[in-house]
Scaffold this active site. Structure first.
Site, PDB file in Angstrom:
ATOM      1  N   ASN A   7       0.883  -1.170   0.000  1.00  0.00           N
ATOM      2  CA  ASN A   7       0.000   0.000   0.000  1.00  0.00           C
ATOM      3  C   ASN A   7       0.916   1.214   0.000  1.00  0.00           C
ATOM      4  O   ASN A   7       1.453   1.599   1.041  1.00  0.00           O
ATOM      5  CB  ASN A   7      -0.890  -0.045   1.241  1.00  0.00           C
ATOM      6  CG  ASN A   7      -1.902   1.088   1.268  1.00  0.00           C
ATOM      7  OD1 ASN A   7      -1.819   2.029   0.471  1.00  0.00           O
ATOM      8  ND2 ASN A   7      -2.848   1.020   2.182  1.00  0.00           N
ATOM      9  N   ARG A 214     -13.526  14.574   7.396  1.00  0.00           N
ATOM     10  CA  ARG A 214     -14.276  14.906   6.175  1.00  0.00           C
ATOM     11  C   ARG A 214     -15.751  15.075   6.508  1.00  0.00           C
ATOM     12  O   ARG A 214     -16.303  14.355   7.339  1.00  0.00           O
ATOM     13  CB  ARG A 214     -14.131  13.805   5.131  1.00  0.00           C
ATOM     14  CG  ARG A 214     -12.870  13.926   4.320  1.00  0.00           C
ATOM     15  CD  ARG A 214     -12.721  12.769   3.349  1.00  0.00           C
ATOM     16  NE  ARG A 214     -11.647  11.897   3.757  1.00  0.00           N
ATOM     17  CZ  ARG A 214     -11.562  10.604   3.457  1.00  0.00           C
ATOM     18  NH1 ARG A 214     -12.496  10.021   2.730  1.00  0.00           N
ATOM     19  NH2 ARG A 214     -10.552   9.896   3.882  1.00  0.00           N
ATOM     20  N   GLU A 354      -8.194  -5.453   4.936  1.00  0.00           N
ATOM     21  CA  GLU A 354      -8.096  -5.081   3.522  1.00  0.00           C
ATOM     22  C   GLU A 354      -6.886  -5.725   2.856  1.00  0.00           C
ATOM     23  O   GLU A 354      -6.925  -6.074   1.692  1.00  0.00           O
ATOM     24  CB  GLU A 354      -8.047  -3.551   3.407  1.00  0.00           C
ATOM     25  CG  GLU A 354      -9.390  -2.934   3.778  1.00  0.00           C
ATOM     26  CD  GLU A 354      -9.367  -1.421   3.907  1.00  0.00           C
ATOM     27  OE1 GLU A 354      -9.062  -0.934   5.011  1.00  0.00           O
ATOM     28  OE2 GLU A 354      -9.643  -0.735   2.915  1.00  0.00           O
TER      29      GLU A 354
END
Ligand code: ADP
Length: 368
Positions: A7, A214, A354
């Site tokens: 990643n 966010r 993930e």
């Protein structure tokens, strides 16, 4: 067969080496390119990774790529053509895709005989039907500028939905599951028969649920107003809505643990932040129950979802008429199934992984 999962971010590389589902090694190279950082550039960082692990029997490298646009509905072996297509998607993910491409380029150079497989955050959501991805804006603008919903966190939603079906012994091809990935970023997904049919993030990871920093959904006029009336430049508005909004905006901190501590102490800003956060989840759960025509399960995952009984309880409060109730003893204990026995809708807590999902998708792609 071993799979290396990478990643690659702009200043960090997270890696994990798998043999099947077993983790053989993992680590993080940080502050790449910064003074005193772990490595001068991505190439030096990956060289460090490869020097530290035993690469014998390596079958593939699986790369996390945030944006696959409309082009990629599954994990894909990267050749020159695929590389160019991912490059072409940079305008859709200017912060994320360049770093992933740099990781792929370096890995191809250092391991030329090993297949490099791109695994996209967006791919799982390519099964959402057209009415779930189109924004009701001028269609010619949308087409010209690739404006549509793509959705993100796809590897997590796919993994968690499958785990939920297994946990509950539901036939995977029929299970209707609402997955709630509540980490620093947060999104909801409606999964029917293992396929995403709706998700809360859109063209970017900005829309939908309230997140750490966010905003999630806001009326677009907020942006016009901040620009025209408040006089803020567009970059500053973007920074405000992505880094100084969400829990951070409402409570002055982005960490749910800190928000909950202040809430317990009676702090009104933290209380409002928590309430807005949980109400938004409930709104999406309601929407996705409607989209799915009822659900077999609702599953919480990621940092907040896995660890906050308070959020789980508040987000699903008052829904018993819909067959949704939480057994608070099980919830507090952190059980995997937190609904009462015989509940119509099972409420689950499933840890996401993930990287394991990336390794498994890479393995599946190698076998095709
Ligand atoms: P990322 O999206 O970066 O992978 P995580 O999935 O680790 O993030 O989620 C981070 C969030 O999880 C933070 O807001 C953190 O406060 C929250 N979290 C972790 N543990 C707890 C807990 N025990 N109670 C409430 N929130 C928690």
């Amino acid at each position: 067969m071993k799979i290396l999962v990478l990643n690659t971010g702009s200043s960090s590389v997270k890696y994990r080496l798998f043999d099947g589902t077993t983790t053989l090694a993992k680590g993080l190279i940080e502050r790449i390119g910064e003074a005193g950082g772990d490595a001068g550039d991505h190439e030096a960082a990956l060289q460090r990774v490869m020097a530290s692990i035993d690469l014998s029997g390596l079958g593939a490298v699986g790369h996390r790529v945030v944006h696959g646009g409309s082009e990629f509905g599954k994990a894909t072996v990267v050749d020159d053509e695929v590389f160019a297509v991912i490059e072409g998607l940079i305008p859709l993910a200017p912060l994320h895709n360049p770093a992933a491409l740099s990781g792929i380029a370096v890995a191809r150079k250092l391991l030329p005989d090993v297949p490099q497989i791109a695994v996209f955050d967006t791919a799982f959501h390519q099964t959402i039907p057209p009415d779930g991805v189109a924004y009701a804006i001028d269609a010619s603008l949308a087409e010209r500028w690739q404006i549509r919903r793509y959705g993100f966190h796809g590897t997590s939603h796919a993994y968690v939905a499958r785990q939920t079906a297994e946990l509950l012994d539901l036939p995977a091809e029929e299970a209707k599951v609402i997955t709630l990935h509540l980490g620093n970023g947060a999104s909801a997904c409606a999964v029917s028969g293992g396929r995403s049919v709706a998700t809360s993030m859109g063209m970017s990871p900005q829309s939908g649920l309230v997140m750490g920093t966010r905003s999630g959904d806001v009326d677009p006029t907020v942006i016009f107003h901040l620009h025209r009336v408040a006089g803020l430049p567009i970059d500053e508005i973007e920074r405000s809505l992505t880094r100084f909004a969400g829990l951070q905006g409402l409570a002055g901190e982005n960490d749910m643990r800190a928000v909950q501590e202040r809430l317990t102490a009676g702090d009104s800003a933290a209380t409002l932040a928590f309430d807005v956060y949980c109400r938004r989840i409930k709104e999406y759960v309601g929407a996705y129950l409607a989209i799915l025509g009822g659900a077999d399960a609702i599953t919480f995952t990621a940092g907040v979802g896995e660890n906050s009984p308070q959020v789980r309880s508040a987000a699903l409060s008052g829904l018993s008429a819909l067959g949704i109730t939480i057994d608070e003893t099980r919830n507090a204990r952190g059980a995997r199934i937190i609904s009462p026995d015989n509940a119509r809708v099972k409420i689950c807590v499933v840890p996401t992984d993930e990287e394991l999902e990336i390794a498994q998708q890479a393995t599946a792609e190698l076998r095709t």
